[in-house]
Motif scaffolding. Structure first.
Motif, short mmCIF file in Angstrom:
data_model
loop_
_atom_site.label_atom_id
_atom_site.label_comp_id
_atom_site.label_asym_id
_atom_site.label_seq_id
_atom_site.Cartn_x
_atom_site.Cartn_y
_atom_site.Cartn_z
N MET A 1 14.61 -56.20 -73.72
CA MET A 1 15.01 -56.51 -72.35
C MET A 1 16.42 -56.00 -72.11
N ALA A 2 16.59 -55.27 -71.03
CA ALA A 2 17.91 -54.70 -70.71
C ALA A 2 18.90 -55.80 -70.40
N SER A 3 20.16 -55.57 -70.77
CA SER A 3 21.23 -56.51 -70.48
C SER A 3 22.10 -55.96 -69.36
N ILE A 4 23.01 -56.79 -68.89
CA ILE A 4 23.91 -56.34 -67.84
C ILE A 4 24.84 -55.23 -68.36
N LYS A 5 25.13 -55.25 -69.68
CA LYS A 5 25.93 -54.17 -70.26
C LYS A 5 25.17 -52.85 -70.24
N ASP A 6 23.86 -52.91 -70.48
CA ASP A 6 23.05 -51.70 -70.41
C ASP A 6 23.06 -51.11 -69.00
N VAL A 7 22.99 -51.98 -68.00
CA VAL A 7 23.02 -51.52 -66.62
C VAL A 7 24.37 -50.85 -66.31
N ALA A 8 25.45 -51.48 -66.77
CA ALA A 8 26.78 -50.92 -66.53
C ALA A 8 26.92 -49.55 -67.17
N ALA A 9 26.42 -49.41 -68.41
CA ALA A 9 26.51 -48.11 -69.09
C ALA A 9 25.67 -47.06 -68.38
N GLU A 10 24.48 -47.42 -67.95
CA GLU A 10 23.59 -46.49 -67.25
C GLU A 10 24.21 -46.03 -65.93
N ALA A 38 20.11 -48.29 -58.77
CA ALA A 38 19.24 -47.31 -59.42
C ALA A 38 19.08 -47.62 -60.90
N ALA A 39 20.19 -48.04 -61.54
CA ALA A 39 20.13 -48.39 -62.96
C ALA A 39 19.30 -49.65 -63.19
N VAL A 40 19.46 -50.62 -62.31
CA VAL A 40 18.66 -51.86 -62.40
C VAL A 40 17.17 -51.51 -62.32
N ASP A 41 16.83 -50.63 -61.39
CA ASP A 41 15.44 -50.25 -61.22
C ASP A 41 14.92 -49.46 -62.43
N ALA A 42 15.73 -48.53 -62.91
CA ALA A 42 15.30 -47.68 -64.02
C ALA A 42 15.10 -48.47 -65.30
N LEU A 43 15.97 -49.46 -65.54
CA LEU A 43 15.91 -50.22 -66.77
C LEU A 43 15.03 -51.47 -66.67
N GLY A 44 14.59 -51.80 -65.44
CA GLY A 44 13.80 -53.02 -65.26
C GLY A 44 14.60 -54.27 -65.53
N TYR A 45 15.88 -54.24 -65.20
CA TYR A 45 16.76 -55.36 -65.50
C TYR A 45 16.43 -56.56 -64.61
N ARG A 46 16.39 -57.74 -65.21
CA ARG A 46 16.21 -58.99 -64.47
C ARG A 46 17.34 -59.94 -64.83
N PRO A 47 18.12 -60.37 -63.84
CA PRO A 47 19.23 -61.29 -64.13
C PRO A 47 18.73 -62.58 -64.76
N ASN A 48 19.50 -63.15 -65.63
CA ASN A 48 19.19 -64.41 -66.27
C ASN A 48 19.53 -65.54 -65.30
N ALA A 49 18.49 -66.14 -64.72
CA ALA A 49 18.70 -67.15 -63.70
C ALA A 49 19.42 -68.38 -64.24
#
Length: 338
Positions: A1-10, A38-49
C-alpha cells in the motif's frame, strides 16, 4: 500500500504539500495540486482515516439513530441523510433503535465511542438518559422528525397539523362523522402532536373524539391491528380509522380484511406518513405525506452547521394531504401522487 511519502516522491513535492492537497488547503499552487492528484491516482493511495482523525480530531462521520429501520418512512429518511452527508464529505453510521429506548441508548454510546463528529436522532421517547447527557455535554446534535421538549438542540421536522386539519375537513365533506384514531406513543412528540391535532380538527367541525375512538399504538403494525379490532367490536364502530403512521395503517387494513369488511365500503382508512406502496393497495390509501427527502437533507445541513461552528437553525417544513380512494372519495375528486 502506497504511503504519503511515496506520493510526495512520485509528485516531486514535500510530504507537507501532499497533506495540504489532501486537506484542500488553498495555499497549494495549481501545478503542484495537479501533480499530487495524479500521483495519488497512479499509486492508488488511500489516506489513513484513523490517523487523520487523531490528527484533526475529526472523523468526517455522522451518526444517525432512527426509530425503526423497517418503517419505510425512516428508510427513506436514512437514504436522504446518507446522500446529503456524502455530498458534503461525510460518512454515516446508522443505528436502529427499533422503538426501544434502551437500544437507542446503546447506539448513542457506541457511536460516541467511535468518535463521530455529530449525531442525528429521531428520539424514541421523551427523556432518553444517553441522549440528554450527550446533548448537555456538547455533542453536536440535531433532532429529526421527533424531538425532546426542553432540550436545546436544533429540530428538523414537518408540521403535520394543517394536513391533519385538511384530512378531517375532507372526511367531513364525504359525510363521515364517527372518526377514530390509532395514536402513536404519548411519550413521543409526534405521537402526542398528531392525536391533539386530530382532536382539535374534529372540534372545528363540532365532532367529538370519545375515548373509545382513541386506540393506543406504538408505531408498529401489530398495535394498529389490535386497536382496529377493538374499534370494530364496538356497538357503534367508527366510520373512519385514521392511523398515525404507515405501519399502524397496515395493521388496521389487516384487521379490517380479517373481519371480511371492505375499504371504503364498510369502513374508511387514512394514514399519516405516505409511502410508495400506498398507491398499490386496493384501494389506494389516502394519506398525509411528509417531505421525507427534504427533511433528511435539511437535517444533515443543520448538523454540519453545528459541527463547523455556524449558528444552528431549526427547520420546519409542511406535510400535505394526498387524496386517493380509501375514504369513499368520488372519482372526480381523486388525486394521486403517482
Amino acid at each position: 500500500m502506497a504511503s504519503i511519502k511515496d506520493v510526495a516522491a512520485e509528485a516531486g513535492v514535500s510530504v507537507a504539500t501532499v497533506s495540504r492537497v489532501l486537506n484542500s488547503h488553498p495555499s497549494v499552487s495549481p501545478d503542484a495540486r495537479a501533480r499530487v492528484l495524479a500521483a495519488v491516482d497512479a499509486l492508488g493511495y488511500r489516506p489513513n482515516a484513523v490517523a487523520r482523525s487523531l490528527r484533526t480530531d475529526q472523523t468526517r462521520t455522522l451518526g444517525l439513530i432512527i426509530s425503526d429501520v423497517l418503517n419505510p418512512y425512516f428508510t427513506a429518511l436514512a437514504r436522504a441523510v446518507e446522500e446529503e452527508a456524502r455530498a458534503l464529505g461525510y460518512s454515516v453510521i446508522i443505528g436502529n433503535a427499533d422503538e426501544r429506548p434502551e437500544l437507542q441508548d446503546h447506539h448513542v454510546r457506541t457511536l460516541l465511542d467511535r468518535r463521530i463528529d455529530g449525531l442525528l436522532v429521531s428520539p424514541t421517547d421523551g427523556g432518553s438518559p444517553q441522549i440528554l447527557d450527550a446533548a448537555r455535554g456538547g455533542t453536536p446534535m440535531v433532532f429529526v422528525d421527533r424531538w425532546i421538549p426542553g432540550v436545546d438542540v436544533p429540530v428538523v421536522r414537518a408540521d403535520g397539523c394543517p394536513a391533519v386539519r385538511d384530512l378531517v375537513a375532507h372526511l367531513h365533506r364525504l359525510g363521515h362523522r364517527r372518526l377514530a384514531i390509532i395514536a402513536g406513543p404519548a411519550a413521543t412528540t409526534t405521537g402526542s402532536e398528531r392525536v391533539e391535532a386530530f382532536r382539535d380538527a374534529l372540534g372545528e367541525h363540532g365532532l367529538p373524539l370519545p375515548d373509545a375512538y382513541i386506540g393506543q399504538g406504538d408505531f408498529q403494525a401489530d398495535s394498529g391491528r389490535r386497536a382496529t379490532e377493538r374499534f370494530l367490536a364496538l356497538p357503534e364502530p367508527p366510520d373512519v380509522v385514521f392511523a398515525a403512521d404507515n405501519l399502524m395503517a397496515l395493521g388496521a387494513l389487516d384487521a379490517i380484511r380479517a373481519r371480511g369488511l371492505r375499504v371504503p365500503q364498510d369502513i374508511a382508512l387514512a394514514a399519516f406518513d405516505d409511502i410508495p406502496w400506498f398507491v398499490h393497495t386496493d384501494p389506494p390509501i389516502t394519506a398525509i405525506a411528509q417531505p421525507t427527502g427534504d427533511l433528511g437533507r435539511a437535517a444533515v445541513r443543520a448538523l454540519v452547521d453545528v459541527i463547523e461552528g455556524r449558528p444552528p437553525q431549526s427547520v420546519t417544513l409542511s406535510a400535505r394531504l394526498v387524496v386517493r380512494r380509501s375514504c369513499g372519495e368520488p372519482a372526480s375528486n381523486r388525486r394521486s401522487n403517482l
